[in-house]
Design a protein around this motif. Structure first.
Motif, PDB file in Angstrom:
ATOM      1  N   TRP A  59     -44.978  85.666 -71.056  1.00  0.00           N
ATOM      2  CA  TRP A  59     -46.360  86.104 -71.171  1.00  0.00           C
ATOM      3  C   TRP A  59     -46.487  87.430 -70.436  1.00  0.00           C
ATOM      4  CZ3 TRP A  59     -45.412  80.911 -69.889  1.00  0.00           C
ATOM      5  CH2 TRP A  59     -45.753  79.998 -70.895  1.00  0.00           C
ATOM      6  N   VAL A  60     -47.329  88.267 -70.940  1.00  0.00           N
ATOM      7  CA  VAL A  60     -47.578  89.569 -70.331  1.00  0.00           C
ATOM      8  C   VAL A  60     -49.072  89.764 -70.147  1.00  0.00           C
ATOM      9  CG1 VAL A  60     -45.482  90.611 -71.292  1.00  0.00           C
ATOM     10  CG2 VAL A  60     -47.631  90.785 -72.549  1.00  0.00           C
ATOM     11  N   GLU A  61     -49.391  90.717 -69.301  1.00  0.00           N
ATOM     12  CA  GLU A  61     -50.781  91.110 -69.116  1.00  0.00           C
ATOM     13  C   GLU A  61     -50.893  92.566 -69.498  1.00  0.00           C
ATOM     14  OE1 GLU A  61     -54.369  92.660 -68.014  1.00  0.00           O
ATOM     15  OE2 GLU A  61     -52.522  93.441 -67.173  1.00  0.00           O
ATOM     16  N   GLY A  62     -51.866  92.826 -70.358  1.00  0.00           N
ATOM     17  CA  GLY A  62     -52.256  94.190 -70.632  1.00  0.00           C
ATOM     18  C   GLY A  62     -51.485  94.907 -71.716  1.00  0.00           C
ATOM     19  N   ARG A  63     -52.098  96.014 -72.104  1.00  0.00           N
ATOM     20  CA  ARG A  63     -51.523  96.987 -73.029  1.00  0.00           C
ATOM     21  C   ARG A  63     -51.847  98.358 -72.459  1.00  0.00           C
ATOM     22  NH1 ARG A  63     -53.480  92.890 -76.402  1.00  0.00           N
ATOM     23  NH2 ARG A  63     -51.966  92.137 -77.906  1.00  0.00           N
ATOM     24  N   PRO A  64     -50.934  99.050 -71.842  1.00  0.00           N
ATOM     25  CA  PRO A  64     -49.524  98.706 -71.667  1.00  0.00           C
ATOM     26  C   PRO A  64     -49.341  97.547 -70.677  1.00  0.00           C
ATOM     27  CG  PRO A  64     -50.026 100.678 -70.425  1.00  0.00           C
ATOM     28  CD  PRO A  64     -51.266 100.331 -71.213  1.00  0.00           C
ATOM     29  N   VAL A  65     -48.167  96.968 -70.685  1.00  0.00           N
ATOM     30  CA  VAL A  65     -47.870  95.805 -69.862  1.00  0.00           C
ATOM     31  C   VAL A  65     -47.977  96.163 -68.378  1.00  0.00           C
ATOM     32  CG1 VAL A  65     -46.079  94.140 -69.225  1.00  0.00           C
ATOM     33  CG2 VAL A  65     -46.390  94.792 -71.624  1.00  0.00           C
ATOM     34  N   ALA A  66     -48.763  95.349 -67.648  1.00  0.00           N
ATOM     35  CA  ALA A  66     -48.944  95.544 -66.216  1.00  0.00           C
ATOM     36  C   ALA A  66     -48.302  94.435 -65.400  1.00  0.00           C
ATOM     37  CB  ALA A  66     -50.435  95.629 -65.891  1.00  0.00           C
ATOM     38  N   GLY A  67     -47.839  93.387 -66.069  1.00  0.00           N
ATOM     39  CA  GLY A  67     -47.180  92.288 -65.391  1.00  0.00           C
ATOM     40  C   GLY A  67     -46.663  91.296 -66.406  1.00  0.00           C
ATOM     41  N   PHE A  68     -45.714  90.446 -65.973  1.00  0.00           N
ATOM     42  CA  PHE A  68     -45.149  89.470 -66.891  1.00  0.00           C
ATOM     43  C   PHE A  68     -44.626  88.258 -66.136  1.00  0.00           C
ATOM     44  CE2 PHE A  68     -41.533  91.862 -65.512  1.00  0.00           C
ATOM     45  CZ  PHE A  68     -40.458  90.978 -65.538  1.00  0.00           C
ATOM     46  N   LEU A  69     -44.518  87.158 -66.872  1.00  0.00           N
ATOM     47  CA  LEU A  69     -43.940  85.919 -66.362  1.00  0.00           C
ATOM     48  C   LEU A  69     -43.021  85.373 -67.440  1.00  0.00           C
ATOM     49  CD1 LEU A  69     -45.536  83.026 -64.459  1.00  0.00           C
ATOM     50  CD2 LEU A  69     -44.345  82.526 -66.593  1.00  0.00           C
TER      51      LEU A  69
END
Length: 152
Positions: A59-69
């Protein structure tokens, strides 16, 4: 869940997110004095594209990516949780997403990573065991576990 965090958009990752996630990890390694670089930037990116994004739930947060798990689906191990800028609720939203999928979660964190240890303690994780460095970085680490309501 992530909706508690205003402006945070946790979503299932797509293959095109792999390089951005690898860059977040590479930046963290480069910024962290005690963390040895075991793999080149290119090797990390290749691993994320070819292995992590094909074998794990990401899973990621944001566009562009600001974090992931990244979550290993068979074992419920969180194998990666990194954010570009800590302290904005992104890590918590990503972790809450993983918690919504599983009744228990486990992960390893380095003893030296005090901010991560505090973060996981606030998120309800407890220590299971420690090693003197049974990992490729050869750094002491801690196995942590979270058990959802009704478990344990």
């Amino acid at each position: 869940m992530s909706e508690a965090f205003t402006g945070i958009d946790v979503r299932q990752a797509v293959p095109e997110d792999a390089d951005a996630c690898a860059a977040i990890l590479n930046d963290w390694i480069d910024r962290t004095d005690w963390m040895p670089r075991v793999h080149t930037h290119a090797d990390v990116a290749r691993y994320y594209r070819d292995v992590l994004f094909t074998e794990q739930s990401v899973w990621v947060e944001g566009r562009p990516v600001a974090g992931f798990l990244a979550l290993e689906p068979q074992t419920a191990y969180v194998t990666a949780l990194y954010v570009a800028t800590p302290g904005q609720g992104i890590g918590r939203a990503l972790l809450d997403r993983a918690k919504s999928e599983r009744r228990t979660l486990s992960l390893w964190t380095f003893v030296a990573n005090i901010p991560a240890r505090r973060f996981y303690a606030r998120a309800g994780f407890h220590e299971v065991r420690r090693t003197a460095g049974d990992n490729e970085e050869q750094l002491p680490d801690i196995l942590l576990r979270w058990e959802g309501p009704g478990d344990g």
